[in-house]
Write a protein that holds these residues in place. Structure first.
Motif, PDB file in Angstrom:
ATOM      1  N   THR A 408     -57.154 -21.305  29.524  1.00 19.94           N
ATOM      2  CA  THR A 408     -56.072 -20.323  29.622  1.00 19.94           C
ATOM      3  C   THR A 408     -55.072 -20.738  30.693  1.00 19.94           C
ATOM      4  N   SER A 409     -55.579 -21.190  31.836  1.00 17.32           N
ATOM      5  CA  SER A 409     -54.698 -21.614  32.937  1.00 17.32           C
ATOM      6  C   SER A 409     -53.852 -22.816  32.540  1.00 17.32           C
ATOM      7  N   VAL A 410     -54.486 -23.807  31.904  1.00 16.84           N
ATOM      8  CA  VAL A 410     -53.756 -25.006  31.493  1.00 16.84           C
ATOM      9  C   VAL A 410     -52.661 -24.645  30.494  1.00 16.84           C
ATOM     10  N   THR A 411     -52.994 -23.803  29.510  1.00 10.80           N
ATOM     11  CA  THR A 411     -52.010 -23.404  28.502  1.00 10.80           C
ATOM     12  C   THR A 411     -50.852 -22.651  29.133  1.00 10.80           C
ATOM     13  N   ALA A 412     -51.175 -21.726  30.050  1.00  4.38           N
ATOM     14  CA  ALA A 412     -50.128 -20.931  30.692  1.00  4.38           C
ATOM     15  C   ALA A 412     -49.194 -21.805  31.512  1.00  4.38           C
ATOM     16  N   ARG A 413     -49.734 -22.756  32.254  1.00  2.00           N
ATOM     17  CA  ARG A 413     -48.898 -23.620  33.084  1.00  2.00           C
ATOM     18  C   ARG A 413     -48.007 -24.520  32.223  1.00  2.00           C
ATOM     19  N   LEU A 414     -48.525 -25.017  31.116  1.00  3.89           N
ATOM     20  CA  LEU A 414     -47.711 -25.835  30.223  1.00  3.89           C
ATOM     21  C   LEU A 414     -46.551 -25.024  29.641  1.00  3.89           C
ATOM     22  N   LEU A 415     -46.835 -23.787  29.218  1.00  4.89           N
ATOM     23  CA  LEU A 415     -45.776 -22.958  28.651  1.00  4.89           C
ATOM     24  C   LEU A 415     -44.747 -22.563  29.703  1.00  4.89           C
ATOM     25  N   ALA A 416     -45.218 -22.266  30.903  1.00  7.13           N
ATOM     26  CA  ALA A 416     -44.284 -21.876  31.966  1.00  7.13           C
ATOM     27  C   ALA A 416     -43.335 -23.020  32.317  1.00  7.13           C
ATOM     28  N   ALA A 417     -43.807 -24.248  32.206  1.00  9.78           N
ATOM     29  CA  ALA A 417     -42.973 -25.407  32.544  1.00  9.78           C
ATOM     30  C   ALA A 417     -41.995 -25.763  31.439  1.00  9.78           C
ATOM     31  N   ARG A 418     -42.163 -25.181  30.250  1.00 11.40           N
ATOM     32  CA  ARG A 418     -41.350 -25.598  29.105  1.00 11.40           C
ATOM     33  C   ARG A 418     -40.599 -24.436  28.459  1.00 11.40           C
ATOM     34  N   THR A 419     -40.410 -23.335  29.151  1.00 14.65           N
ATOM     35  CA  THR A 419     -39.696 -22.212  28.562  1.00 14.65           C
ATOM     36  C   THR A 419     -38.636 -21.700  29.525  1.00 14.65           C
ATOM     37  N   SER A 420     -37.620 -21.082  28.946  1.00 17.65           N
ATOM     38  CA  SER A 420     -36.580 -20.444  29.752  1.00 17.65           C
ATOM     39  C   SER A 420     -36.432 -18.964  29.400  1.00 17.65           C
ATOM     40  N   ARG A 421     -37.255 -18.477  28.497  1.00 16.73           N
ATOM     41  CA  ARG A 421     -37.189 -17.082  28.097  1.00 16.73           C
ATOM     42  C   ARG A 421     -37.877 -16.215  29.146  1.00 16.73           C
ATOM     43  N   PRO A 422     -37.251 -15.133  29.550  1.00 18.10           N
ATOM     44  CA  PRO A 422     -37.837 -14.322  30.629  1.00 18.10           C
ATOM     45  C   PRO A 422     -39.220 -13.767  30.290  1.00 18.10           C
ATOM     46  N   GLY A 423     -39.364 -13.231  29.071  1.00 19.15           N
ATOM     47  CA  GLY A 423     -40.655 -12.640  28.703  1.00 19.15           C
ATOM     48  C   GLY A 423     -41.770 -13.659  28.715  1.00 19.15           C
ATOM     49  N   VAL A 424     -41.498 -14.849  28.135  1.00 21.56           N
ATOM     50  CA  VAL A 424     -42.510 -15.904  28.107  1.00 21.56           C
ATOM     51  C   VAL A 424     -42.796 -16.400  29.513  1.00 21.56           C
ATOM     52  N   LEU A 425     -41.746 -16.570  30.318  1.00 23.02           N
ATOM     53  CA  LEU A 425     -41.927 -17.093  31.665  1.00 23.02           C
ATOM     54  C   LEU A 425     -42.751 -16.127  32.527  1.00 23.02           C
ATOM     55  N   ILE A 426     -42.428 -14.828  32.475  1.00 23.99           N
ATOM     56  CA  ILE A 426     -43.192 -13.851  33.265  1.00 23.99           C
ATOM     57  C   ILE A 426     -44.645 -13.812  32.795  1.00 23.99           C
ATOM     58  N   GLY A 427     -44.818 -13.773  31.474  1.00 20.93           N
ATOM     59  CA  GLY A 427     -46.187 -13.731  30.938  1.00 20.93           C
ATOM     60  C   GLY A 427     -46.978 -14.966  31.308  1.00 20.93           C
ATOM     61  N   ALA A 428     -46.340 -16.147  31.207  1.00 21.35           N
ATOM     62  CA  ALA A 428     -47.031 -17.389  31.544  1.00 21.35           C
ATOM     63  C   ALA A 428     -47.388 -17.442  33.024  1.00 21.35           C
ATOM     64  N   ARG A 429     -46.449 -17.002  33.883  1.00 23.80           N
ATOM     65  CA  ARG A 429     -46.737 -17.003  35.313  1.00 23.80           C
ATOM     66  C   ARG A 429     -47.869 -16.035  35.651  1.00 23.80           C
ATOM     67  N   ARG A 430     -47.879 -14.892  35.002  1.00 23.91           N
ATOM     68  CA  ARG A 430     -48.956 -13.925  35.256  1.00 23.91           C
ATOM     69  C   ARG A 430     -50.301 -14.475  34.779  1.00 23.91           C
ATOM     70  N   LEU A 431     -50.304 -15.149  33.612  1.00 31.24           N
ATOM     71  CA  LEU A 431     -51.547 -15.753  33.125  1.00 31.24           C
ATOM     72  C   LEU A 431     -52.027 -16.847  34.066  1.00 31.24           C
ATOM     73  N   ALA A 432     -51.086 -17.680  34.520  1.00 27.65           N
ATOM     74  CA  ALA A 432     -51.465 -18.757  35.433  1.00 27.65           C
ATOM     75  C   ALA A 432     -51.948 -18.203  36.767  1.00 27.65           C
ATOM     76  N   ASP A 433     -51.418 -17.041  37.165  1.00 27.79           N
ATOM     77  CA  ASP A 433     -51.815 -16.414  38.419  1.00 27.79           C
ATOM     78  C   ASP A 433     -53.243 -15.875  38.348  1.00 27.79           C
ATOM     79  N   ASN A 434     -53.639 -15.345  37.194  1.00 23.09           N
ATOM     80  CA  ASN A 434     -55.000 -14.790  37.046  1.00 23.09           C
ATOM     81  C   ASN A 434     -55.530 -15.079  35.643  1.00 23.09           C
TER      82      ASN A 434
END
Length: 766
Positions: A408-434
């Motif tokens: 889950t962490s690996v997937t979230a970090r990959l998505l956060a590094a490759r998106t500019s959409r606010p919803g995806v970015l916030i969700g990915a950062r929250r997933l990577a955080d916990n």
């Protein structure tokens, strides 16, 4: 501290009571399912054991039975030639099977050589010649069925019912018939025995006819299935006890800040969780006897269970009564680890360390163990196989749970590094955080998909090989196959099986005279291909035309050969057979291999079967082509039911766990989401964040789970059965898709609470 914990659990207002009730309800559901999983194992064993007396006189291979005897003589006490009047007078015994309307009837013919012959269970005395005992279901069937369809097969008088202690199932069709010693002694398959077998079909060393179940294979599968179901149930119980975990963390952190010790917090937490878990466990035990009659009707082995068979041993009760509250307390303790270690860390929401790649090691270890047995070969004993494969599969399941947060962490970090959409970015950062919290919500579904994939992969492959090998399709079961009886006329000699010289000349005409019989075909022998196998047959084309289930003749051909390497009646319906080198007149004088009767419905079929049984009582039972195919698939049908039960139990459990996690997740997101709303974030953005946080780990881990499940199934099949994994049916993919859609629907249904759960008051009061 215990008193304070009870006060917080029971006197904390409406919210505390609702939390207590919800946790108890979740635990009760988990406990109920766990109890029925354990009781199912006990029921299969109890049912299998009650087949033991029917195995008396069956089998000739050497082997050790439950009593320690070696070989057939030791196993059932064969005493051929023992004098009458001895301590135990020998009993002539012959077990055979019969059929009616697709159901198997167990028939026991016996004849005592003296007054001290052994007595089978379930009857008060041995039936004399011309008498019989019948099971309640068999007795009812005999009374409700016209005699020319069934009763005429047993020209005797009923003298009693067979007791339940001798019946594997309430629906068991069993009849025990008394015979004359001289008649039964000459019957093929009759054995002289001095005691009734206590060896179940699982321990039978030889031909056990087709009565009873062999629990060795089903025990291996059921042990894995039951253990696998424990994981979703345990996760569900742990999830239920985590309701309002964030609110409790805040409360306990505040208590730590004013001086409470870690030990005191642990005691209060244990009391709060323990109260709900004990109440839920008690409710689960209360549900067990109420639902037991309904569960007993599930045909796990092909026959219903007696309700009493779904019993719990003292160890089952003790482990459940102690284990479930213990799991609940441990789940609460694990939830509060951050509070105990660093209360300020909770109030300030310190980010926990990111999961590391070492979490993949348990998963690789589980798959590695299963791969080892592909190389080394399966263990020799059933117990060894259960230990070997159960350990590997359980280790793989543990590995999925351990590796889930890291993936889950690996997937979230990959998505956060490759998106500019606010919803995806916030969700990915929250997933990577916990990532642990993100995976925890869908962990039950991940395990449910794994268990279902393993079960479907194994069952699909077993069915494919059982239907003819390497994925050959099952034999056709059209109306002609269901209505065509095959009666095989074979005698067994020291030199091998031989077809009979002839059958009664009047038998074909007698059969044709039965209302509803459309045709009779006699298959004769023209050239034996070896002493160990039936010979190639030949039939008259005039007769074959009335039996389309066996194929057809070329135009203008009087006789044809029927049968070749690998042929069976179930695959003959579309065959055109070659001409035979014999005339119709000469064909009628050749030995008879078998006889086929085509009927237009069940009543005519059973009348014809009864006529054949009376004309040929000592040989094999006439069965339809469809019944012959189904008989070969009975074991696979039991395994198929297990796969269905796995899916029907594990997926709803996972869905309930996801619903609980989704509701709990809204409470945990309340304050940060309320701050986002105050900062101007629209509700649509917050809804997309919630969906992203649940959908991404769900889809990714579902794919990993399915692939791992089929890999596990393939390794098991290769080492245990030397079979190659076959593709699952389309129904499986529909089930997976429906499960994912239903899971996302559960998450979406909680979005209606998002507005209320993220109000400005929460940010102000936080």
């Amino acid at each position: 501290m215990i008193r304070l914990g009870l006060r917080l659990a029971l006197g904390g207002g409406r919210e505390a009571i609702i939390r207590l009730v919800l946790i108890a309800a979740g635990v009760a559901l988990g406990v109920g399912l766990l109890l029925f999983a354990l009781a199912g194992l006990n029921a299969v064993s109890a049912q299998n054991d009650r087949y033991a007396w029917l195995e008396t006189g069956v089998g000739t291979s050497a082997g050790t039975d439950s009593a320690g005897g070696v070989g057939m003589a030791g196993r059932i006490g064969v005493a051929v030639g023992a004098p009458a009047g001895s301590a135990t007078d020998p009993l002539w015994w012959r077990l055979s099977s019969d059929r009616f309307d697709g159901h198997v009837i167990g028939r026991v013919d016996l004849a005592a050589t003296g007054p001290h012959a052994p007595l089978p269970p379930g009857i008060s005395r041995l039936p004399g010649p011309g008498q019989f005992y019948a099971s309640p279901a068999m007795s009812t069937l005999l009374r409700s069925t016209p005699g020319d369809q069934l009763g005429a097969r047993y020209p005797a008088r009923q003298v009693g019912l067979i007791g339940a202690d001798a019946l594997p199932s309430p629906d068991s069709l069993i009849i025990v018939i008394g015979r004359q010693v001289g008649d039964l002694a000459q019957a093929p398959g009759a054995e002289l025995v001095t005691r009734i077998s206590t060896t179940s079909p699982s321990g039978c060393q030889g031909d056990c006819v087709d009565i009873g179940i062999n629990a060795n294979g089903i025990a291996l599968i059921l042990s894995v299935v039951t253990a696998a179901l424990l994981f979703p149930i345990t996760i569900f119980i742990g999830t239920a006890t985590r309701l309002s975990a964030a609110r409790r963390e805040q409360r306990f952190a505040s208590m730590r800040l004013v001086g409470a010790t870690p030990r005191q917090i642990s005691v209060i937490s244990a009391v709060e969780s323990g109260v709900a878990a004990v109440a839920g466990t008690a409710a689960g035990f209360a549900l067990f006897p109420l639902a037991r009659p309904a569960v007993a009707g599930i045909n796990l082995t092909g026959d219903r269970f007696f309700s009493a068979d779904l019993s719990l041993g003292a160890m089952d009760i003790a482990l459940t009564a102690v284990g479930v509250p213990t799991v609940a307390v441990l789940a609460a303790w694990l939830t509060l680890r951050r509070v105990i270690i660093s209360p300020l860390g909770v109030t300030r929401r310190v980010t926990p360390p990111a999961p590391r790649a070492w979490r993949a090691l348990p998963l690789l270890a589980g798959l590695g163990e299963l791969a080892w047995f592909v190389h080394a070969g399966r263990p020799a004993s059933t117990g060894g196989q259960v230990e070997a494969y159960l350990t590997g599969i359980l280790l793989t399941m543990v590995g999925l749970v351990v590796v889930g947060p890291w993936l889950t962490s690996v997937t979230a970090r990959l998505l956060a590094a490759r998106t500019s959409r606010p919803g995806v970015l916030i969700g990915a950062r929250r997933l990577a955080d916990n990532p642990r919290a993100g995976f925890r919500a869908i962990s039950g579904l991940v395990l449910a998909l794994f268990v279902t994939s393993v079960a479907v992969g194994i069952i699909t492959t077993i069915n494919a090989y059982g239907s003819g090998g390497r994925g050959r399709p099952l034999a056709h079961r059209g109306p002609d196959q269901r209505g065509t009886l095959i009666d095989r006329y074979t005698t067994f000699t020291p030199d091998g099986p031989r077809d009979v010289a002839s059958i009664p000349a009047s038998l074909p005409a007698q059969l044709r005279a039965i209302h509803g019989v459309r045709g009779v075909t006699v298959i004769h022998t023209i050239s034996p291909d070896s002493s160990d196998h039936p010979a190639i047959g030949a039939v008259s084309c005039a007769e074959l035309a009335t039996t389309p289930a066996l194929g057809r003749c070329p135009a203008g051909t009087p006789t044809v050969t029927i049968g070749d390497a690998g042929w069976s009646p179930g695959t003959a319906h579309d065959r055109q057979w070659p001409a035979a080198p014999v005339s119709a007149a000469r064909l009628a004088r050749l030995p008879v291999q078998s006889l086929a009767v085509t009927t237009d419905g069940p009543a005519a079929l059973e009348r014809a079967r009864t006529a054949l049984r009376r004309a040929n009582p000592q040989h094999t039972i006439p069965i339809t082509i469809a019944e012959e195919v189904d008989r070969d698939q009975q074991r696979n049908a039991s395994y198929q039911r297990l796969a269905e039960i796995v899916a029907l139990v594990s997926l709803p459990i996972a869905g309930c766990g996801l619903a609980v996690s989704a509701v709990a997740g809204l409470a945990e997101r309340g304050r940060p989401f309320s701050l986002l709303r105050l900062a101007g974030a629209p509700m649509g953005l917050l809804r997309r964040v919630v969906l992203f946080e649940n959908a991404v780990p769900l889809v990714v881990l579902a794919l990993v789970s399915v692939v791992t499940g089929f890999l596990t199934a393939g390794l098991f099949l290769h080492s245990q059965l030397d079979e190659t994994l076959q593709p699952p049916p389309a129904d499986y993919w529909l089930l997976v898709a429906a499960g994912l859609v239903a899971s996302l629907t559960v998450v979406a249904s909680t979005l209606t609470l998002l507005n209320r759960a993220t109000g400005p008051a929460l940010a102000r009061n936080g």
